[in-house]
Design an enzyme around this catalytic site. Structure first.
Site, short mmCIF file in Angstrom:
data_model
loop_
_atom_site.label_atom_id
_atom_site.label_comp_id
_atom_site.label_asym_id
_atom_site.label_seq_id
_atom_site.Cartn_x
_atom_site.Cartn_y
_atom_site.Cartn_z
N TYR A 160 -53.44 -24.61 10.63
CA TYR A 160 -52.32 -23.60 10.71
C TYR A 160 -51.16 -24.29 11.37
O TYR A 160 -49.93 -23.56 11.24
CB TYR A 160 -52.70 -22.40 11.71
CG TYR A 160 -53.82 -21.64 10.72
CD1 TYR A 160 -54.34 -21.89 9.62
CD2 TYR A 160 -54.19 -20.36 11.32
CE1 TYR A 160 -55.31 -21.18 8.81
CE2 TYR A 160 -55.31 -19.81 10.87
CZ TYR A 160 -55.99 -20.24 9.44
OH TYR A 160 -56.94 -19.28 8.89
N ASP B 173 -63.89 -12.60 11.84
CA ASP B 173 -63.86 -11.40 10.97
C ASP B 173 -65.01 -11.06 10.30
O ASP B 173 -65.51 -9.91 10.43
CB ASP B 173 -62.78 -11.59 9.88
CG ASP B 173 -61.31 -11.16 10.33
OD1 ASP B 173 -61.24 -11.03 11.42
OD2 ASP B 173 -60.39 -10.75 9.50
N ASP C 179 -61.16 -18.20 12.44
CA ASP C 179 -60.29 -16.89 11.63
C ASP C 179 -61.01 -16.15 10.72
O ASP C 179 -61.23 -15.10 11.02
CB ASP C 179 -58.93 -17.53 10.95
CG ASP C 179 -57.87 -16.64 10.73
OD1 ASP C 179 -58.25 -15.45 10.95
OD2 ASP C 179 -57.02 -16.93 10.02
N LYS D 124 -67.29 -28.96 9.99
CA LYS D 124 -67.53 -29.57 8.46
C LYS D 124 -67.57 -31.03 8.69
O LYS D 124 -66.84 -31.62 8.06
CB LYS D 124 -66.41 -28.85 7.53
CG LYS D 124 -66.89 -29.16 6.07
CD LYS D 124 -67.85 -28.10 5.57
CE LYS D 124 -68.20 -28.50 4.33
NZ LYS D 124 -69.46 -27.94 3.58
N ASP E 31 -70.09 -23.79 6.39
CA ASP E 31 -70.92 -22.96 5.04
C ASP E 31 -72.30 -22.33 5.58
O ASP E 31 -72.59 -21.12 5.34
CB ASP E 31 -71.07 -23.97 3.94
CG ASP E 31 -71.46 -25.19 4.24
OD1 ASP E 31 -71.40 -25.60 5.29
OD2 ASP E 31 -71.72 -26.08 3.20
#
Ligand code: NAD
Length: 355
Positions: free
Chosen positions: A142, A252, A248, A192, A224
């Site tokens: 980001y 959620d 992020d 990852k 994943d």
């Protein structure tokens, strides 16, 4: 008696309503725990823009910097949507995070009492789930440079950079371990590492930091798989530490196990001063109607007492009161048969009664 200075920045929309209820609870709990409060209220977001032409006025920022902790409601609303990006209410959040050095975001996902029925998952899968997602907040893709949209070989390409330094990984890993130490001593680091070199380094550093926290058991999981496991068997997780973007998304996802946005508190820590706020936004559709659920903000006050002031019993008292109230009373967003529907103010009063 210890004196704590709290900057209250209600913001916009339902932010104004929910912080009022949370402050009532804060005052009562502080009193019960021998803490003297100095509360200062300041504008932020669209409200601040209307007053001063900027969503994060200097006076508000200084008040936050001089406080021991900050309680934020929510910012934004349709009224300010057409403003230039640089003065949009939401810019205030980025400004606060970077000015206060808040590099760790804590998002608990916990099911309170019989709200288990609000989850879209089966009761036996989610009942008792209690997860804390620790998300890196100021680095990663980001913020990485270079970034942008440019032309290569006659067509446009979008570019973002996933960058983490060893020190950035080390400091968020430490927070992850420290939080896990205060919970069930189990930490899952999500990366990852099979595809992204940045997270290969992430895994290496987290493993190294683990040597200083022998009482915490650490496991690594690819993002994943973590996503699948979160929905398949959420109770296997206690504390999760991960990068900005993975956090992020996962926070959620984890939050939705609990079924309602009006119940989700959060904390941003790392610097000297912690920032506490509900996960939800300013909800313009219900603002000013005494319909908002104040419990996410009330639970954020609990996080403040726990993480900024180490008053763990005070946080537990708030959580207990919330669970007791939910047994009988609900706001519209979490209403279910057999319960009594109340507004934002009455919900705050009911929590006070149970403290
Ligand atoms: P939102 O969270 O404000 O609302 C989404 C939906 O959930 C709405 O239907 C709303 O009524 C409901 N809801 C949210 N909180 C609730 C509560 N406490 N009680 C009952 N119902 C609740 O998200 P949105 O509609 O996407 O955004 C509205 C504005 O808020 C936008 O300007 C957005 O940028 C801003 N926003 C701010 C923050 C923040 O301040 N941290 C976070 C998210 C969105």
């Amino acid at each position: 008696m210890t004196v704590k200075k709290i900057a209250v920045i209600p913001g916009d929309g339902i932010g104004l309503e929910v912080t009022k209820e949370a402050v009532k609870v804060l005052k009562k709990v502080a009193d019960d725990h021998g803490m003297q409060l100095e509360l200062e209220e300041h504008p932020v977001g669209g409200t601040a823009y209307d007053l001063t032409g900027t969503p994060l006025p200097d006076e508000t920022l200084q008040a936050c910097k001089n406080a021991d902790a900050v309680l934020l409601g929510a910012v934004g609303g349709t009224k300010w949507e057409s403003l230039d990006f640089s003065v949009r209410p939401e810019r205030a959040l980025l400004g606060l995070r970077s000015e206060l050095g808040l590099y760790a975001n804590l998002r608990p996902a916990q099911i309170y009492g019989d709200l288990v029925d609000a989850s879209t998952l089966k009761r036996e899968v989610v009942e008792g789930a209690d997860i804390m997602v620790v998300r890196e907040l100021t680095g990663g893709i980001y913020f990485g440079e270079p970034r942008g949209i440019e032309t290569r070989n006659g067509e446009r390409v979008g570019v973002n950079s996933l960058i983490y330094s060893e020190s950035e990984i080390r400091r968020i890993a430490k927070i992850g371990f420290e939080i896990a130490q205060k919970r069930s001593k189990k930490l899952t680091s999500v990366d990852k590492a099979n595809v992204l070199e940045t997270t290969e380094l992430w895994r290496e550093i987290v493993t190294e930091v683990a040597k200083d926290y022998q009482d915490v058991s650490l496991n690594h999981m690819y993002v994943d798989n973590a996503t699948m496991q979160l929905i398949r068997a959420p109770k296997q997780f206690d504390t999760i530490v991960t990068t900005n973007m993975f956090g992020d998304i996962l926070s959620d996802g984890a939050a939705m196990l609990t079924g309602s946005i009006g119940m989700l508190p959060s904390a941003s820590i790392g610097g000297q001063i912690g920032l506490y706020e509900p996960v939800h936004g300013s909800a313009p559709d219900i603002a000013g109607k005494d319909l908002a659920n104040p419990l996410a903000t009330i639970l954020s006050v609990g996080m403040m007492l726990r993480y900024s002031f180490n008053l763990i019993e005070a946080d537990e008292a708030i959580q207990k009161a919330v669970i007791a109230v939910l047994d009988e009373y609900r706001t519209g967003d979490i209403m279910s048969e057999g319960k009594k529907q109340v507004g934002c103010i009455e919900m705050g009063d009911r929590v006070l009664e149970h403290l």
